[in-house]
Design a protein around this motif. Structure first.
Motif, mmCIF file in Angstrom:
data_model
loop_
_atom_site.group_PDB
_atom_site.id
_atom_site.type_symbol
_atom_site.label_atom_id
_atom_site.label_comp_id
_atom_site.label_asym_id
_atom_site.label_seq_id
_atom_site.Cartn_x
_atom_site.Cartn_y
_atom_site.Cartn_z
ATOM 1 N N PRO A 105 -58.638 -11.584 -45.664
ATOM 2 C CA PRO A 105 -57.175 -11.299 -46.340
ATOM 3 C C PRO A 105 -55.619 -10.716 -46.760
ATOM 4 O O PRO A 105 -55.275 -11.158 -46.127
ATOM 5 C CB PRO A 105 -58.379 -10.343 -47.475
ATOM 6 N N LEU A 157 -57.766 -17.746 -45.609
ATOM 7 C CA LEU A 157 -58.876 -17.868 -46.356
ATOM 8 C C LEU A 157 -60.230 -18.469 -46.133
ATOM 9 O O LEU A 157 -61.063 -17.734 -46.677
ATOM 10 C CB LEU A 157 -57.819 -19.443 -47.261
ATOM 11 N N VAL A 161 -62.771 -15.401 -47.075
ATOM 12 C CA VAL A 161 -63.917 -16.090 -47.989
ATOM 13 C C VAL A 161 -65.703 -16.080 -47.818
ATOM 14 O O VAL A 161 -66.545 -16.366 -48.807
ATOM 15 C CB VAL A 161 -63.983 -17.590 -49.098
ATOM 16 N N ILE A 356 -54.688 -18.142 -53.899
ATOM 17 C CA ILE A 356 -56.765 -17.204 -53.820
ATOM 18 C C ILE A 356 -56.923 -17.506 -54.680
ATOM 19 O O ILE A 356 -57.239 -17.221 -56.104
ATOM 20 C CB ILE A 356 -55.443 -16.252 -53.529
ATOM 21 N N THR A 359 -62.254 -15.278 -56.021
ATOM 22 C CA THR A 359 -64.061 -14.696 -55.552
ATOM 23 C C THR A 359 -64.434 -14.936 -54.378
ATOM 24 O O THR A 359 -64.036 -16.569 -54.303
ATOM 25 C CB THR A 359 -65.315 -14.996 -56.615
ATOM 26 N N VAL A 360 -64.216 -14.513 -53.591
ATOM 27 C CA VAL A 360 -65.484 -15.090 -51.975
ATOM 28 C C VAL A 360 -67.116 -15.751 -52.255
ATOM 29 O O VAL A 360 -67.442 -15.778 -53.512
ATOM 30 C CB VAL A 360 -65.464 -13.979 -51.157
ATOM 31 N N PHE A 366 -62.388 -11.255 -54.618
ATOM 32 C CA PHE A 366 -61.873 -11.205 -53.172
ATOM 33 C C PHE A 366 -60.852 -10.468 -52.764
ATOM 34 O O PHE A 366 -60.127 -9.322 -54.066
ATOM 35 C CB PHE A 366 -60.614 -12.702 -54.023
ATOM 36 N N ARG A 369 -56.969 -8.749 -54.231
ATOM 37 C CA ARG A 369 -56.054 -10.438 -54.994
ATOM 38 C C ARG A 369 -55.171 -9.930 -55.227
ATOM 39 O O ARG A 369 -54.061 -11.195 -55.758
ATOM 40 C CB ARG A 369 -56.779 -11.469 -55.343
#
Length: 529
Positions: A105, A157, A161, A356, A359-360, A366, A369
């Protein structure tokens, strides 16, 4: 309301020494807390496919393909090398600085804030007469760096994730996006140009011109290639060959794209400022003190990373490779200082940040974020305000040699003289053919027009009128405009007296408008020289 308000502010900025982008951002910051002003959240699904392509296409149309090609090495080092370096450098700093922020991240944050937006820097450079090569470097960087940043963001990214992307896969994805975008641009540019030069209706040609950036972007993205590079490649080709399009289309197209640039750029910079309330409201778990500390460090990391990259990339290749020293003009430490300080971020960074996901893959939020959004916002604002306000003073302090208006006018006069001699020779050949027989007054008129065009540039090198402060060319254009205005008033009076109809009036006024447009372009060329 957004478009109207931003246009008013941008128009007012033209009467102040403050660049329009900075004034728009400041007004947006203030406006975000004015009661009744709605929340304008940047939607990446609007900004990236609908706002970015026309801005890039317009910039590419106005850029010099030959200048960009001549400076390809330093532009590539800025638009590719620097963006990747800044992604890693800022990401590592954020990872070490912010407790609990994983590296992936953090690299997302690095990719988001990596690409400078050189719109404001280029505007300032042109206003104060920055050397043309530095302006070319800033333009070239802004054309290509978004593609690098967006691709680096997608790779980071995917890792953040939980898609398990390896470094090798990331490099392959980056290479595919870059090469694919260029290939799509190369495939589209020739048929699009062929279509443009075969259309005879300026209205249809300009409609096509408006659609081209969206077609190029969407086509490349459909193949998961870089839409940004596809737009830039097509724009550079069409701009380089624009002389093949008929004059009516060029006149309309230039006016249309100037209006689009003004509206989009004004709205975009106003939107940046208007994000303040949205971004601050989402901080949540982070205190104001923590957020301010993180913002200051990330901002300094962004500024430092640019200088750390720019100075070695300017001088080390020259030291190692004699061929570079022979091909490229010499430079000193002042040029990289200006390039390093011209790293202002813009709307692309914010648009990427807002894309972005929440959530992952596992369903967890995330990591950080909202903090990443805040740090992106503060970096964009910080670079626009700090760099934007101080860049003109820095350039004047360094005493960089600006453009030489007299030398440029002399070069223009020599080019015009050479072209006039060719036209004169061609006119003689045509008049020798009995099919082109003209009464002597009309033939003389053609020669007179040619002579006036040849002399007009030389006259700009002449003495200035002591009474008016004008050159002979300035006086000529002013008197010509007064004559055109007198004719225009007579035509309108004749229409009002019903001696000519509305259609004839429009035809007569269009002829005068074209003559006045030519006078305006000559004056604008001289002022920009």
């Amino acid at each position: 309301m957004l478009v109207a308000g931003s246009a008013v502010v941008a128009g007012a900025a033209r009467r102040t020494p403050v660049p329009a982008p900075l004034l728009l951002v400041v007004v947006g910051l203030i406006g975000s807390y004015v009661p009744g002003v709605p929340d304008y959240t940047l939607d990446p699904h609007i900004v990236l496919p609908l706002v970015l392509p026309p801005l890039l296409h317009s910039a590419a149309l106005d850029s010099s393909y030959l200048d960009l090609r001549a400076n390809l090495r330093p532009i590539a080092l800025l638009s590719v090398g620097y963006v990747l370096f800044a992604t890693v450098a800022v990401g590592v700093v954020a990872h070490l600085l912010i407790p609990g922020l994983p590296l992936a991240p953090a690299l997302v944050l690095g990719a988001v804030v990596a690409p400078p937006d050189a719109v404001a820097a280029t505007a300032i450079a042109r206003r104060i007469g920055l050397p043309s090569r530095l302006t070319t470097l800033l333009q070239g960087e802004s054309l290509f760096n978004d593609a690098t940043a967006i691709t680096a963001y997608r790779v980071a990214l995917a890792a953040a994730v939980g898609e398990g992307v390896s470094w090798a896969e990331g490099v392959r994805e980056f290479a595919f996006a870059a090469v694919g975008g260029v290939v799509v641009g190369l495939i589209l540019m020739v048929p699009l140009h062929w279509l443009r030069i075969r259309m005879r209706d300026p209205l249809l040609q300009n409609t096509l011109s408006l659609l081209i950036p969206f077609v190029a972007y969407a086509t490349a993205e459909q193949f998961e290639a870089s839409g940004v590079l596809a737009v830039v490649v097509v724009g550079l080709y069409l701009g380089h060959h624009s002389w093949q399009v008929d004059f009516a289309t060029r006149l309309q197209e230039a006016a249309v794209w100037r209006m689009i640039d003004f509206v989009l750029e004004s709205a975009v910079f106003a939107l940046i400022g208007l994000q303040l309330r949205v971004v601050v409201g989402g901080l949540g778990e982070y205190s104001a003190g923590e957020a301010a500390w993180y913002a200051a460090v990330v901002f300094l990391a962004v500024v430092a990373a640019r200088f750390v990259w720019v100075f070695p990339s300017t001088f080390v290749p020259r030291m190692l490779f004699p061929g570079i020293r022979e091909r490229e003009p010499g430079t000193n430490w002042t040029a990289p200082v200006v390039i390093g300080w011209a790293g202002m971020r813009g709307v692309v960074s914010l648009a990427i940040a807002f894309s972005i996901p929440q959530t992952v893959h596992g369903g967890e939020p995330f990591p950080a974020r909202n903090l990443i959004l805040f740090l992106t916002f503060t970096t964009v604002i910080g670079t626009l305000v700090v760099h934007g306000l101080t860049l003109p003073s820095l350039i004047r302090l360094l005493g960089l040699p600006g453009r030489d208006p007299r030398a440029e006018t002399l070069a223009e006069a020599q080019a015009q003289n050479q072209a006039s001699l060719a036209a004169e020779s061609r006119l003689g050949e045509l008049l020798d053919d009995e099919r082109n027989a003209l009464p002597p007054p009309l033939a003389d008129r053609l020669r007179t027009v040619l002579e006036q065009r040849r002399n007009a540039v030389w006259e700009r090198l002449g003495a200035v009128n002591e009474v008016t402060g004008e050159s002979a060319d300035d006086t000529y254009r002013r008197l010509a405009r007064e004559m055109i205005e007198a004719e225009r008033k007579v035509f309108v009076d004749l229409r009002d007296a019903r001696r000519i109809d509305e259609e004839m009036l429009r035809s007569l006024l269009r002829r005068l408008d074209l003559e006045e447009a030519a006078l305006y372009r000559e004056g604008a060329t001289e002022e920009g020289a």
